[in-house]
Design a protein around this motif. Structure first.
Motif, short mmCIF file in Angstrom:
data_model
loop_
_atom_site.label_atom_id
_atom_site.label_comp_id
_atom_site.label_asym_id
_atom_site.label_seq_id
_atom_site.Cartn_x
_atom_site.Cartn_y
_atom_site.Cartn_z
N THR A 83 -7.65 22.41 -18.27
CA THR A 83 -8.91 22.96 -17.76
C THR A 83 -9.07 24.39 -18.25
N ARG A 84 -10.25 24.69 -18.78
CA ARG A 84 -10.52 26.05 -19.28
C ARG A 84 -11.93 26.48 -18.86
N LYS A 85 -12.13 27.79 -18.83
CA LYS A 85 -13.47 28.32 -18.56
C LYS A 85 -14.38 28.01 -19.74
N PHE A 86 -15.60 27.65 -19.42
CA PHE A 86 -16.58 27.33 -20.46
C PHE A 86 -17.87 28.07 -20.10
N LEU A 87 -18.21 29.06 -20.92
CA LEU A 87 -19.39 29.89 -20.67
C LEU A 87 -20.60 29.31 -21.40
N LEU A 88 -21.61 28.94 -20.64
CA LEU A 88 -22.82 28.38 -21.24
C LEU A 88 -23.70 29.50 -21.80
N PRO A 89 -24.57 29.21 -22.77
CA PRO A 89 -25.42 30.25 -23.37
C PRO A 89 -26.26 31.01 -22.34
N CYS A 90 -26.62 30.32 -21.23
CA CYS A 90 -27.43 30.98 -20.19
C CYS A 90 -26.62 31.96 -19.36
N GLY A 91 -25.29 32.01 -19.59
CA GLY A 91 -24.45 32.96 -18.87
C GLY A 91 -23.67 32.35 -17.71
N LEU A 92 -23.94 31.07 -17.38
CA LEU A 92 -23.24 30.43 -16.27
C LEU A 92 -21.80 30.09 -16.67
N THR A 93 -20.86 30.47 -15.81
CA THR A 93 -19.45 30.14 -16.06
C THR A 93 -19.14 28.79 -15.42
N THR A 94 -18.61 27.86 -16.20
CA THR A 94 -18.21 26.55 -15.68
C THR A 94 -16.74 26.30 -16.03
N LEU A 95 -16.19 25.22 -15.49
CA LEU A 95 -14.83 24.80 -15.84
C LEU A 95 -14.92 23.46 -16.57
N LEU A 96 -14.28 23.38 -17.73
CA LEU A 96 -14.31 22.15 -18.53
C LEU A 96 -12.90 21.57 -18.57
N THR A 97 -12.77 20.27 -18.24
CA THR A 97 -11.46 19.61 -18.22
C THR A 97 -11.40 18.50 -19.27
N ASP A 98 -10.34 18.53 -20.06
CA ASP A 98 -10.06 17.49 -21.06
C ASP A 98 -9.10 16.50 -20.41
N THR A 99 -9.39 15.20 -20.49
CA THR A 99 -8.53 14.21 -19.81
C THR A 99 -7.90 13.24 -20.82
N VAL A 100 -6.93 12.46 -20.33
CA VAL A 100 -6.26 11.45 -21.16
C VAL A 100 -7.29 10.38 -21.55
N GLY A 101 -7.19 9.89 -22.78
CA GLY A 101 -8.11 8.86 -23.26
C GLY A 101 -7.86 7.52 -22.59
N LEU A 142 -23.21 21.40 -31.74
CA LEU A 142 -22.55 21.90 -30.53
C LEU A 142 -23.52 22.74 -29.70
N ASN A 143 -24.38 23.50 -30.38
CA ASN A 143 -25.40 24.27 -29.67
C ASN A 143 -26.36 23.34 -28.93
N THR A 144 -26.74 22.24 -29.60
CA THR A 144 -27.62 21.24 -28.97
C THR A 144 -26.94 20.65 -27.74
N LEU A 145 -25.64 20.36 -27.87
CA LEU A 145 -24.87 19.80 -26.75
C LEU A 145 -24.88 20.77 -25.57
N GLN A 146 -24.66 22.05 -25.84
CA GLN A 146 -24.65 23.05 -24.76
C GLN A 146 -26.02 23.15 -24.07
N GLU A 147 -27.08 23.06 -24.87
CA GLU A 147 -28.44 23.09 -24.29
C GLU A 147 -28.66 21.88 -23.38
N LYS A 148 -28.16 20.73 -23.85
CA LYS A 148 -28.31 19.49 -23.08
C LYS A 148 -27.51 19.58 -21.77
N ILE A 149 -26.31 20.18 -21.84
CA ILE A 149 -25.50 20.37 -20.63
C ILE A 149 -26.24 21.27 -19.64
N GLU A 150 -26.82 22.35 -20.17
CA GLU A 150 -27.60 23.27 -19.33
C GLU A 150 -28.74 22.53 -18.62
N THR A 151 -29.45 21.69 -19.37
CA THR A 151 -30.58 20.93 -18.80
C THR A 151 -30.09 20.02 -17.68
#
Length: 420
Positions: free
Chosen positions: A239-257, A347-356
C-alpha cells in the motif's frame, strides 16, 4: 546462459478434457499450465491430453495414455510430469509408482511458485500453511518418494525432513503457523482501523495474474513493487500514497493476482491479505485485454470477489496492454478505461477517470472560510477534491468550491459553516 538452461527441469504436461469444457477453454488451460511451469523455472517439453467422460478414479487418465507417457518419459528425458488438475492422494501415489519422473499437480505447482515468491513473514507463513494442509492427507506412502527428492519444482517451502515427520508434528506446526498469522492479522486490522480513522480514500488493484497490476501500481506511486512478465510476480500486498492531479491524497493497494482453480487452501491462507479489497472505496479491476481468454479471466476475478463477500464497492475496469491487442476485443462493460501502462498520456486518462469515479461518490460544497481557519483550509486541500479557492475581498473570506466525502469527520464541520 547455457548453465541456466541446464538447471531447468524438463516437464511433460498432462490434461484431461471432460465434456463440460470446450476445446478452446481446455487449450487455454493447458497454455496457462505451461506459463506456470515457465514461472517455476521449468521447461515444457511436450503437452498431452485425453478426452474422457470422467477422470479415472485411480490414475486420473486411462491405461493407454499412461503407457504413452512412460515411453515419452524415457525418450524426452523427462524430470517432472505435471497434471492440469488437483490429484487425489491415491491418484498421486498410483501415478508416482508408474513413472520414474516426479509427479505433481496444478495445485502443487502454484504452491511452489508462491513459495518462491513470498518475501514478507506473513506471505511465507501463509504459503507454508497452505503447503502443509495440502500435504497432510498425502503423507501416507510418501516417505520413499520424498527421500529420493533432490529439490526442484514442487518441493520448495517446507524442507524434506519436515515433510517426512509424523502427522502430529505437522498438525502442531499448522497450529503454530495459525497462531502467528492470527497475531499478524490482528496487527493488520489495527492498522486498517487507524487508516479508517484517518479516513483516507482507499483504492485496491485487483485482477487476473499477470494483467499488469504492479506495473500500473509502480507508474502511479513510484513504489518499486516487483514487476515481471510472470504469473504471480506479486505475492505480498503493498500500500502506498497516491496523489491525484486534483490534490486529493488516496491510498493505493496492489494485491496478489487471481487465477482460475486457485487452490482453496491458498484462498483460505491469503484471505487476510485479500481482506484489504473489502476495505476499498474503489476497486480498479485490471484486465489484460491482449489475452485471448480475457473474458474468462474477468469472470474468475468476479467469482473470487463474490467468494470474499465484496459487494457494493464501485469498480472501474482498466483494460491494460492495449498496444498488444490482436483479437477482436469487445469490452464487457461501459465503465472502463483502455490503456497501456507504459504510456503516460494513458496513465493521465486513468487518473482523470479515477477522479471522476471518486467525485461521483462525493457531495458538492461551496464555503466561505475566514483566513484564521488555516488548518481547515489545509484539510480541504488534502482531504477533499478542492476545485477552486479564491480570496473574496468584499467578504474578506476564502471562497472554496469542491467535493467532499460525506463519511469524513470534516464533512460535519463544513455543514456547520455558512453554505451558499
Amino acid at each position: 546462459m547455457i548453465e541456466n538452461q541446464t538447471q531447468k527441469e524438463r516437464a511433460l504436461l498432462v490434461g484431461c478434457q471432460l465434456p463440460n469444457m470446450d476445446d478452446e477453454r481446455f487449450l487455454y488451460s493447458l497454455d496457462e499450465l505451461a506459463s506456470l511451469t515457465n514461472t517455476a523455472k521449468g521447461e515444457v517439453m511436450m503437452s498431452l491430453s485425453q478426452k474422457r467422460n470422467k477422470v479415472h478414479s485411480a490414475t486420473y487418465i486411462g491405461k493407454g495414455k499412461i503407457e504413452e507417457i512412460s515411453a515419452l518419459e524415457k525418450e524426452l528425458e523427462i524430470d517432472l510430469i505435471i497434471f492440469n488438475d488437483e490429484l487425489s492422494p491415491s491418484q498421486t501415489r498410483n501415478l508416482s509408482e508408474k513413472f520414474e519422473a516426479r509427479v505433481i499437480d496444478r495445485t502443487q505447482l502454484i504452491l511452489d511458485i508462491f513459495a518462491s515468491r513470498a518475501k514478507s513473514k506473513e506471505g511465507k507463513l501463509q504459503v507454508e500453511l497452505a503447503q502443509y494442509e495440502y500435504l497432510l492427507p498425502r503423507l501416507a506412502g510418501q516417505g520413499l518418494a520424498l527421500s529420493r527428492l533432490g529439490g526442484g519444482i514442487g518441493t520448495r517451502g517446507p524442507g524434506e525432513t519436515k515433510l517426512e515427520a509424523d502427522r502430529r508434528h505437522i498438525r502442531r506446526r499448522i497450529d503454530e503457523i495459525k497462531g502467528q498469522l492470527q497475531t499478524i492479522v490482528e496487527h493488520r486490522n489495527r492498522y486498517r482501523e487507524r487508516r479508517k480513522k484517518n479516513q483516507v480514500f482507499q483504492i485496491s488493484l485487483v485482477g487476473y495474474t499477470n494483467a499488469g497490476k504492479s506495473t500500473i501500481f509502480n507508474r502511479l506511486t513510484e513504489a518499486g513493487s516487483f514487476e515481471e512478465n510472470l504469473l504471480f510476480a506479486t505475492l505480498d500486498p503493498m500500500t502506498r500514497k497516491f496523489l491525484l492531479p486534483c490534490g486529493l491524497t488516496t491510498l493505493l493497494t496492489d494485491t496478489v493476482g487471481f487465477i482460475e482453480d486457485l487452490p482453496t487452501s491458498l484462498i483460505a491462507a491469503f484471505r487476510s491479505t485479500l481482506e484489504e479489497v473489502k476495505e476499498a472505496d474503489l476497486i480498479l479491476h485490471v484486465v489484460d485485454c491482449s489475452n485471448p481468454d480475457y473474458f474468462n479471466h474477468e469472470k474468475t476475478v468476479y467469482r473470487i470477489l463474490e467468494d470474499l463477500d465484496v459487494k457494493d464497492i464501485p469498480i472501474l475496469t482498466v483494460y491494460n496492454k492495449k498496444d498488444l491487442v490482436t483479437t477482436q476485443f469487445v469490452p464487457s462493460t461501459n465503465d472502463m478505461v483502455f490503456i497501456s501502462a507504459y504510456d503516460q498520456a494513458d496513465l493521465n486518462t486513468l487518473q482523470e477517470k479515477i477522479e471522476t469515479k471518486i467525485i461521483s461518490q462525493m457531495e458538492f460544497y461551496h464555503l466561505f472560510i475566514p483566513g484564521t481557519e488555516g488548518r481547515l483550509l489545509a484539510q480541504l486541500k488534502s482531504e477533499t477534491v478542492l476545485l477552486e479557492q479564491l480570496f473574496n475581498e468584499q467578504k474578506e473570506l476564502y471562497e472554496c468550491k469542491g467535493y467532499i466525502n460525506p463519511s469524513l469527520a470534516l464533512y460535519q464541520q463544513t455543514k456547520d459553516l455558512h453554505l451558499q
